[in-house]
Design a protein around this motif. Sequence first.
Motif, short mmCIF file in Angstrom:
data_model
loop_
_atom_site.label_atom_id
_atom_site.label_comp_id
_atom_site.label_asym_id
_atom_site.label_seq_id
_atom_site.Cartn_x
_atom_site.Cartn_y
_atom_site.Cartn_z
N UNK A 1 -12.10 23.37 -97.03
CA UNK A 1 -11.17 24.58 -96.89
C UNK A 1 -10.05 24.36 -97.67
N UNK A 2 -9.49 25.26 -98.17
CA UNK A 2 -7.97 25.27 -98.52
C UNK A 2 -6.94 26.05 -97.71
N UNK A 3 -5.78 25.68 -97.68
CA UNK A 3 -4.75 26.08 -96.91
C UNK A 3 -3.44 26.05 -97.65
N UNK A 4 -2.38 27.09 -97.20
CA UNK A 4 -0.77 26.63 -97.65
C UNK A 4 -0.20 25.78 -96.85
N UNK A 5 -0.93 25.40 -95.96
CA UNK A 5 -0.15 24.35 -94.87
C UNK A 5 -0.02 23.08 -95.50
N UNK A 6 0.58 22.17 -94.28
CA UNK A 6 0.69 20.90 -94.59
C UNK A 6 -0.23 19.97 -93.68
N UNK A 7 -0.59 18.91 -94.09
CA UNK A 7 -1.73 18.18 -93.64
C UNK A 7 -1.81 18.04 -92.05
N UNK A 8 -0.67 18.18 -91.34
CA UNK A 8 -0.81 18.07 -90.05
C UNK A 8 -1.68 19.27 -89.41
N UNK A 9 -1.32 20.58 -90.13
CA UNK A 9 -2.02 21.62 -89.68
C UNK A 9 -3.46 21.74 -90.00
N UNK A 10 -3.67 21.20 -91.26
CA UNK A 10 -5.23 21.26 -91.71
C UNK A 10 -6.11 20.39 -90.67
N UNK A 11 -5.36 19.23 -90.03
CA UNK A 11 -6.44 18.59 -89.01
C UNK A 11 -6.48 19.40 -87.98
N UNK A 12 -5.54 20.33 -87.55
CA UNK A 12 -5.92 21.33 -86.36
C UNK A 12 -6.97 22.28 -86.81
N UNK B 1 6.67 22.62 -90.50
CA UNK B 1 5.74 23.34 -90.42
C UNK B 1 5.43 23.63 -89.05
N UNK B 2 5.02 22.66 -88.06
CA UNK B 2 4.76 22.80 -86.72
C UNK B 2 5.43 23.64 -86.05
N UNK B 3 6.88 23.13 -86.27
CA UNK B 3 8.07 23.88 -85.69
C UNK B 3 8.13 25.44 -86.08
N UNK C 1 12.90 33.54 -89.81
CA UNK C 1 13.34 33.53 -91.26
C UNK C 1 12.46 32.46 -92.23
N UNK C 2 12.77 32.77 -93.36
CA UNK C 2 11.90 32.10 -94.63
C UNK C 2 12.27 30.57 -94.29
N UNK C 3 11.27 29.60 -94.04
CA UNK C 3 11.43 28.43 -94.11
C UNK C 3 11.36 27.68 -95.48
N UNK C 4 12.44 26.72 -95.58
CA UNK C 4 12.37 26.10 -96.79
C UNK C 4 12.06 24.62 -96.82
N UNK C 5 11.64 23.79 -98.02
CA UNK C 5 11.49 22.31 -97.82
C UNK C 5 10.78 21.94 -96.41
N UNK C 6 9.43 22.89 -96.51
CA UNK C 6 8.57 22.58 -95.34
C UNK C 6 8.00 21.20 -95.31
N UNK C 7 7.88 20.85 -94.14
CA UNK C 7 7.17 19.25 -93.98
C UNK C 7 6.14 19.53 -92.97
N UNK C 8 5.75 18.43 -92.51
CA UNK C 8 4.69 18.30 -91.49
C UNK C 8 5.39 18.94 -90.21
#
Length: 248
Positions: A133-144, A54-56, A44-51
């Motif tokens: 690098x740039x991403x559409x992610x949240x910071x926790x995923x950029x760390x990965x 996003x991981x979930x 499903x589309x995820x809304x109001x994504x957070x760290x």
Amino acid sequence: MKDVLGYRAKFGVLGPSTNTIVQPEFDDMRPAGVTNHYSRIVIEDANAVSNESFIAGTNLIDQGTEEAVRGVLTCAPDYLVMGMSAVTFYGGAKGAEAWKNRIESFSGLRISMGSESVAAALNAIGGIKKVAFLSPYFPVANKEVEHFFSDHGFETVRDIPLERPSWISIAETPFSLIRETVAKLNGDDVDAIIQVGTNLCMASLAPKLELELGKPVIAINTATYWHALRSFGIKDKVNGFGRLLEEF
């Protein structure tokens, strides 16, 4: 007997059902005799994504991958191409290798995935030590992502997570914002600029930025499709997507 259209290779392509960028970008890079067969990982589309969310959400993509693989195997593909990227970076080099081994073991086919493909692209171009690098992610995923690059010998000088508010909104990111972000990332201390996040449309913009900046600008979908072609032994040069597909 050979497939009439896919007489050189039939690629099974896996991507989240919310992703609208991978399929058209991969098709635009397709040489004659290679066909792409898309299987959607239903989410499903995820809304109001957070760290945390996003991981979930990416973990849900991970959990749905094998079912999507099972679906695409029914067309007897020769090779699998992963059209999702975040989960392929998790856990650094060891985590990426374990994820790859799991999908290859399940499918019985070799695969190309975003993390490994970008590292291979950087090595193919050569002379690259420091990246941004740039991403559409949240910071926790950029760390990965940074962890993965470090494991492969690349230092991340800067990174920007765009923190897009939903899965679908990633594909709605305007080119103007991507350009502004790349300008913030660029500098004399950076050898190459990388974009991760497969639903962020950058395959056609990256070659323009390469010419403007005078350094490699690598879009993850370009790197992944390049890696799939070359790993399968297809050496065709494809114009319009930058140095990677034109020279290597």
